[in-house]
Design an enzyme around this catalytic site. Sequence first.
Site, short mmCIF file in Angstrom:
data_model
loop_
_atom_site.label_atom_id
_atom_site.label_comp_id
_atom_site.label_asym_id
_atom_site.label_seq_id
_atom_site.Cartn_x
_atom_site.Cartn_y
_atom_site.Cartn_z
N PRO A 1 22.79 -8.68 30.00
CA PRO A 1 22.51 -8.73 31.43
C PRO A 1 23.78 -8.65 32.29
CG PRO A 1 21.53 -10.62 30.30
CD PRO A 1 22.24 -9.83 29.27
N GLU B 1 19.49 -16.85 22.87
CA GLU B 1 20.25 -17.03 24.11
C GLU B 1 21.39 -16.03 24.24
OE1 GLU B 1 19.09 -19.22 26.49
OE2 GLU B 1 17.47 -19.30 25.00
N ARG C 1 17.32 13.26 26.22
CA ARG C 1 16.71 14.43 26.89
C ARG C 1 17.75 15.45 27.35
NH1 ARG C 1 16.39 13.89 32.08
NH2 ARG C 1 14.50 15.08 32.40
N ASP D 1 16.03 20.36 35.75
CA ASP D 1 14.72 19.83 36.09
C ASP D 1 14.75 19.16 37.46
OD1 ASP D 1 15.54 17.19 35.82
OD2 ASP D 1 14.71 16.97 33.82
N1 4FN Z 1 18.53 -10.29 27.98
C1 4FN Z 1 19.54 -12.64 33.66
C2 4FN Z 1 20.41 -13.74 33.62
C3 4FN Z 1 20.60 -14.42 32.43
C4 4FN Z 1 19.94 -14.02 31.26
C5 4FN Z 1 19.08 -12.95 31.33
C6 4FN Z 1 18.35 -12.49 30.10
C7 4FN Z 1 17.84 -11.07 25.78
C8 4FN Z 1 19.54 -12.22 24.36
C9 4FN Z 1 20.12 -11.64 26.70
C10 4FN Z 1 18.20 -8.47 30.11
C11 4FN Z 1 18.11 -7.61 31.19
C12 4FN Z 1 18.65 -6.34 31.13
C13 4FN Z 1 20.14 -6.10 27.95
C14 4FN Z 1 18.88 -12.27 32.51
C15 4FN Z 1 19.42 -6.81 28.89
C16 4FN Z 1 18.86 -8.09 28.93
C17 4FN Z 1 19.31 -5.96 29.98
C18 4FN Z 1 18.96 -9.03 27.78
C19 4FN Z 1 18.07 -12.07 24.68
C20 4FN Z 1 20.30 -12.64 25.60
C21 4FN Z 1 18.66 -11.39 27.03
C22 4FN Z 1 20.22 -12.43 36.06
C23 4FN Z 1 19.65 -10.43 34.78
C24 4FN Z 1 17.89 -12.03 35.42
C25 4FN Z 1 18.07 -12.66 27.67
C26 4FN Z 1 19.32 -11.90 34.98
N2 4FN Z 1 19.95 -4.79 29.69
N3 4FN Z 1 18.70 -13.02 28.90
O1 4FN Z 1 17.47 -11.65 30.20
O2 4FN Z 1 19.44 -8.69 26.73
O3 4FN Z 1 20.43 -4.88 28.48
#
Ligand code: 4FN
Length: 249
Positions: free
Chosen positions: A88, A116, A153, A168
């Site tokens: 994130p 986490e 793509r 496209d």
């Molecule tokens: N997510 C936020 C803040 C804190 C934690 C999260 C969250 C999956 C392993 C990461 C989420 C979103 C977009 C990977 C979210 C992404 C992930 C992504 C992701 C489990 C830890 C987690 C402030 C963004 C809401 C869980 C905000 N793009 N933690 O989702 O991996 O790539």
Amino acid sequence: MNFLFITLFPEQIEQAANHSIIKRGMEAGLITVSCINPRDFATDKHKTVDDTPFGGGAGMVLKPEPMVCAIKAAKEKLPNGRVIAMCPGGRTLKQSVVGEYVDSKQDLIFVCGHYEGFDERIFAYVDEKLSIGDYVLTGGELPALVVMDAVARFIPGVLGKLVSAEDDSFSTGLLEYPQYTRPVEFEGMVVPEVLRNGNHAHIERYRRKEALRATYLRRPDLLGELTKNDAKLLEEIKAELAAKNEDNL
Ligand code: 4FN
């Protein structure tokens, strides 16, 4: 181009890859999709990949040893691979980032998190952190699949002969103009006259203007430097909107 996913849930990747355009690209020998499971590098008898966080708190953190072993194995398999940790806090995926990956000609290695998240020390083995947007998810697999879809793509042949990603309708950087197919009238809503009776030049102008209108109204942040022609169309749009507002008074 080769895509490799470092994931505790390889079935999720394999399932998704067996559909849509990715499958076609694989069958045509244009792309490969593979997975490395960090659990295969866990050394204890329970194949442990996560542990409680130092300092306390809820949930579990992915241990660094199996993750880094998996990244090293991925780099051995794809020496030209770019290691992208899906998280994130990464920079946000945009079409320009997709273009960067395409132009780099590098293979892509996605590191997908769970629980986490990662032990901070794995980032020493990562080229960059990437996010697909601001929402809470349960894992990095879906984000990584989104990146693969967006990149694949652009690989010549993946989309098929009829459409190429570069010319496209999405490549303008604007939102799409409204589209219609038969019937001419549906529930009292009629296909604009210009699309039925207009000439090519009129249709092109109409579509450009409507793409600009949609972008101006819904995503003005996407409007970059405007050409003279686009600026003129946008002035027309603003005048039309102003006239409409006067009618409403
Ligand atoms: N997510 C936020 C803040 C804190 C934690 C999260 C969250 C999956 C392993 C990461 C989420 C979103 C977009 C990977 C979210 C992404 C992930 C992504 C992701 C489990 C830890 C987690 C402030 C963004 C809401 C869980 C905000 N793009 N933690 O989702 O991996 O790539």
